[in-house]
Structures are given as C-alpha cells and as structure tokens.
Write a protein that holds these residues in place. Structure first.
Motif, PDB file in Angstrom:
ATOM      1  N   LEU A  11       0.801  -1.217   0.000  1.00 51.89           N
ATOM      2  CA  LEU A  11       0.000   0.000   0.000  1.00 51.89           C
ATOM      3  C   LEU A  11       0.838   1.272   0.000  1.00 51.89           C
ATOM      4  CD1 LEU A  11      -2.891  -1.095   2.399  1.00 51.89           C
ATOM      5  CD2 LEU A  11      -2.698  -1.361  -0.089  1.00 51.89           C
ATOM      6  N   ASP A  12       1.937   1.302   0.772  1.00 52.15           N
ATOM      7  CA  ASP A  12       2.802   2.487   0.782  1.00 52.15           C
ATOM      8  C   ASP A  12       3.339   2.791  -0.616  1.00 52.15           C
ATOM      9  OD1 ASP A  12       2.489   3.076   3.458  1.00 52.15           O
ATOM     10  OD2 ASP A  12       4.273   1.981   4.080  1.00 52.15           O
ATOM     11  N   GLU A  13       3.705   1.748  -1.367  1.00 54.84           N
ATOM     12  CA  GLU A  13       4.221   1.954  -2.728  1.00 54.84           C
ATOM     13  C   GLU A  13       3.131   2.501  -3.650  1.00 54.84           C
ATOM     14  OE1 GLU A  13       5.945  -1.733  -4.036  1.00 54.84           O
ATOM     15  OE2 GLU A  13       7.505  -1.674  -2.481  1.00 54.84           O
ATOM     16  N   ARG A  23      -7.723  10.586  -7.261  1.00 52.68           N
ATOM     17  CA  ARG A  23      -8.900  10.306  -6.442  1.00 52.68           C
ATOM     18  C   ARG A  23      -9.513   8.993  -6.897  1.00 52.68           C
ATOM     19  NH1 ARG A  23     -13.739  13.854  -4.611  1.00 52.68           N
ATOM     20  NH2 ARG A  23     -15.250  12.230  -4.180  1.00 52.68           N
ATOM     21  N   GLY A  24      -9.978   8.199  -5.939  1.00 48.05           N
ATOM     22  CA  GLY A  24     -10.678   6.964  -6.281  1.00 48.05           C
ATOM     23  C   GLY A  24      -9.860   5.748  -5.901  1.00 48.05           C
ATOM     24  N   ALA A  25     -10.244   4.628  -6.496  1.00 47.32           N
ATOM     25  CA  ALA A  25      -9.599   3.355  -6.178  1.00 47.32           C
ATOM     26  C   ALA A  25      -8.228   3.281  -6.839  1.00 47.32           C
ATOM     27  CB  ALA A  25     -10.474   2.190  -6.618  1.00 47.32           C
ATOM     28  N   LEU A  26      -7.188   3.172  -6.030  1.00 45.14           N
ATOM     29  CA  LEU A  26      -5.824   3.015  -6.539  1.00 45.14           C
ATOM     30  C   LEU A  26      -5.491   1.541  -6.741  1.00 45.14           C
ATOM     31  CD1 LEU A  26      -3.891   5.539  -4.260  1.00 45.14           C
ATOM     32  CD2 LEU A  26      -4.874   5.940  -6.537  1.00 45.14           C
ATOM     33  N   TRP A  27      -6.227   0.675  -6.062  1.00 42.40           N
ATOM     34  CA  TRP A  27      -6.011  -0.778  -6.159  1.00 42.40           C
ATOM     35  C   TRP A  27      -7.302  -1.470  -5.788  1.00 42.40           C
ATOM     36  CZ3 TRP A  27      -6.429  -4.452  -2.239  1.00 42.40           C
ATOM     37  CH2 TRP A  27      -5.987  -5.733  -2.564  1.00 42.40           C
ATOM     38  N   GLN A  28      -7.563  -2.617  -6.441  1.00 40.41           N
ATOM     39  CA  GLN A  28      -8.728  -3.437  -6.120  1.00 40.41           C
ATOM     40  C   GLN A  28      -8.312  -4.897  -6.087  1.00 40.41           C
ATOM     41  OE1 GLN A  28     -11.256  -2.376  -9.402  1.00 40.41           O
ATOM     42  NE2 GLN A  28     -12.263  -0.773  -8.219  1.00 40.41           N
ATOM     43  N   VAL A  64      -5.218   4.203   6.131  1.00 41.74           N
ATOM     44  CA  VAL A  64      -3.801   3.878   5.976  1.00 41.74           C
ATOM     45  C   VAL A  64      -2.920   5.122   5.855  1.00 41.74           C
ATOM     46  CG1 VAL A  64      -4.208   1.574   5.037  1.00 41.74           C
ATOM     47  CG2 VAL A  64      -4.046   3.506   3.475  1.00 41.74           C
ATOM     48  N   ALA A  65      -3.499   6.273   5.498  1.00 39.69           N
ATOM     49  CA  ALA A  65      -2.712   7.503   5.398  1.00 39.69           C
ATOM     50  C   ALA A  65      -3.645   8.708   5.456  1.00 39.69           C
ATOM     51  CB  ALA A  65      -1.915   7.525   4.096  1.00 39.69           C
ATOM     52  N   GLY A  66      -3.090   9.835   5.879  1.00 39.55           N
ATOM     53  CA  GLY A  66      -3.872  11.066   5.932  1.00 39.55           C
ATOM     54  C   GLY A  66      -4.883  11.018   7.060  1.00 39.55           C
ATOM     55  N   GLY A  67      -5.965  11.734   6.864  1.00 43.84           N
ATOM     56  CA  GLY A  67      -6.993  11.777   7.886  1.00 43.84           C
ATOM     57  C   GLY A  67      -8.229  12.470   7.376  1.00 43.84           C
ATOM     58  N   GLY A 101      -5.430  14.948   2.792  1.00 41.37           N
ATOM     59  CA  GLY A 101      -6.067  13.875   2.033  1.00 41.37           C
ATOM     60  C   GLY A 101      -6.390  12.699   2.941  1.00 41.37           C
ATOM     61  N   LEU A 102      -6.988  11.681   2.373  1.00 42.35           N
ATOM     62  CA  LEU A 102      -7.391  10.500   3.126  1.00 42.35           C
ATOM     63  C   LEU A 102      -7.219   9.278   2.232  1.00 42.35           C
ATOM     64  CD1 LEU A 102      -8.851   9.148   5.591  1.00 42.35           C
ATOM     65  CD2 LEU A 102     -11.012   9.665   4.427  1.00 42.35           C
ATOM     66  N   ALA A 103      -6.523   8.272   2.731  1.00 43.71           N
ATOM     67  CA  ALA A 103      -6.378   7.003   2.015  1.00 43.71           C
ATOM     68  C   ALA A 103      -6.850   5.899   2.954  1.00 43.71           C
ATOM     69  CB  ALA A 103      -4.938   6.767   1.596  1.00 43.71           C
ATOM     70  N   TYR A 104      -7.710   5.035   2.417  1.00 43.69           N
ATOM     71  CA  TYR A 104      -8.260   3.974   3.266  1.00 43.69           C
ATOM     72  C   TYR A 104      -8.486   2.704   2.450  1.00 43.69           C
ATOM     73  CZ  TYR A 104     -12.640   5.714   1.234  1.00 43.69           C
ATOM     74  OH  TYR A 104     -13.623   6.131   0.369  1.00 43.69           O
ATOM     75  N   LEU A 105      -8.499   1.607   3.183  1.00 41.55           N
ATOM     76  CA  LEU A 105      -8.753   0.299   2.603  1.00 41.55           C
ATOM     77  C   LEU A 105     -10.148  -0.121   3.038  1.00 41.55           C
ATOM     78  CD1 LEU A 105      -7.279  -2.084   1.099  1.00 41.55           C
ATOM     79  CD2 LEU A 105      -6.825  -3.006   3.365  1.00 41.55           C
TER      80      LEU A 105
END
Length: 188
Positions: A11-13, A23-28, A64-67, A101-105
């Motif tokens: 995920l960090d990579e 914006r949106g899904a970076l991975w599925q 996983v990142a941001g808030g 920003g906000l990153a979440y799984l």
C-alpha cells in the motif's frame, strides 16, 4: 482451483506512486475465486464521498494515510492512520478528507456475480452464443424456467458515482452530469 498465499500489493508503494490529486480506487482485489472484495481508495484534501447507504454488506474501513472524518448517525468520527471503522449494513455514512487527504482500505464480503437468465425467469445459467453464431436453445427438463434468484447488487465501489466537485452520490448508474452542481463526470 489451487490458491496460494502471496503478496498482492504494498500500500505504501501504491500511495507514493499516486499523483497528489489522484482520487478513487488506486487498487482493487481482483483474484478469481475470491470470497472478499477490497479497495485502496484515496481522496485528495477536502474531497468528500457524499452520504450513502450500503443495504447488503457490512464494510470494514481501515485508514492507511492522511486523515479526515466520517459522518455517521449524525455524529462525526475522527479518522486518523490505523483507525478501523466498522460500517454495518444499512448504516448511512459520508466521508470527508482532511487537509492532507485520506487514504483507506475497504474490505467486505464479495457480492454475487450477475448471471444471464431467460425471459421466463430461470436462474439457471444458459449457454450464450458467440456474436454471429446461431442462437442457443434454452434448456429443458431440470433447467426449465423457474423463479429467478436475486443475484445482483451494487458495484463494490461506488466512487465512480460520486461527483468529483461536490461529492453527491448519483442515483443514475451512468451519470454524465451531477444533478446538484452540474459538474461533468469522467468519461467511461
């Protein structure tokens, strides 16, 4: 099928490789035969996912990142890295990314796939003819028409239905313009 555990993503990579305004899904999760769905979603600073409701599935959201914050049941919940939020089915929720920003799984049970059924309502899968081929006959006997099972549902990720400008969730399955602010949705 032989399933072998393996690393599917780091995920960090993925987050490091994304542009700041992606914006949106970076991975599925897309492995065949899986029983789960998962998405790594990124919202840029100040972006929102408008209020919506999942009627069928519980969803686990892991920051996983941001808030930012989640708005649920009239309350605001702070979202920071390592926060785990359970969103039970039928709960209404909205998300707002903070200044970084906000990153979440998200993780939830996989939705059943769609099947082709006869116009008589059979839920048995029918062979489908290749384009230009002779039509395929519908089966008889034990596969004759019977009441259809409910086998559809919404896509696992509805971000493509969220207006990029105002965050409104579109009721149209293929929106062109936002009904609230008029922003054009991305071409599909």
């Amino acid at each position: 099928m032989n399933f072998v555990p393996r690393v599917l993503a780091v995920l960090d990579e993925l987050l490091t490789a994304a542009a700041p305004d992606d914006r949106g899904a970076l991975w599925q999760l897309a492995e065949p035969g899986r029983e789960l769905d998962a998405n790594l979603v990124r919202l840029p600073a100040g972006a929102e996912v408008g209020e919506h409701q999942e009627d069928v599935l519980d969803v686990l959201l892991v920051v996983v990142a941001g808030g930012g914050r989640a708005v649920v049941a009239g309350a605001e919940l702070d979202l920071t890295p390592t926060t785990v939020l359970w969103l039970p089915r039928t709960s209404r929720r909205a998300l707002v990314a903070g200044p970084g920003g906000l990153a979440y799984l998200t993780v939830h049970r996989r939705r059943p796939g769609l099947t082709i059924t006869s116009s008589a309502g059979s839920s048995a899968p029918f062979p489908v003819a290749e384009p230009g081929a002779e039509p395929v006959a519908e089966p008889a006997g034990p596969y004759a028409a019977r009441p259809a099972a409910d086998e559809g549902g919404e896509a696992p990720c509805m971000l493509d239905l969220v207006c990029p400008a105002c965050g409104r969730l579109s009721a149209d399955p293929e929106p062109v313009f936002c009904s609230r602010c008029g922003e054009r949705f991305a071409e599909r």
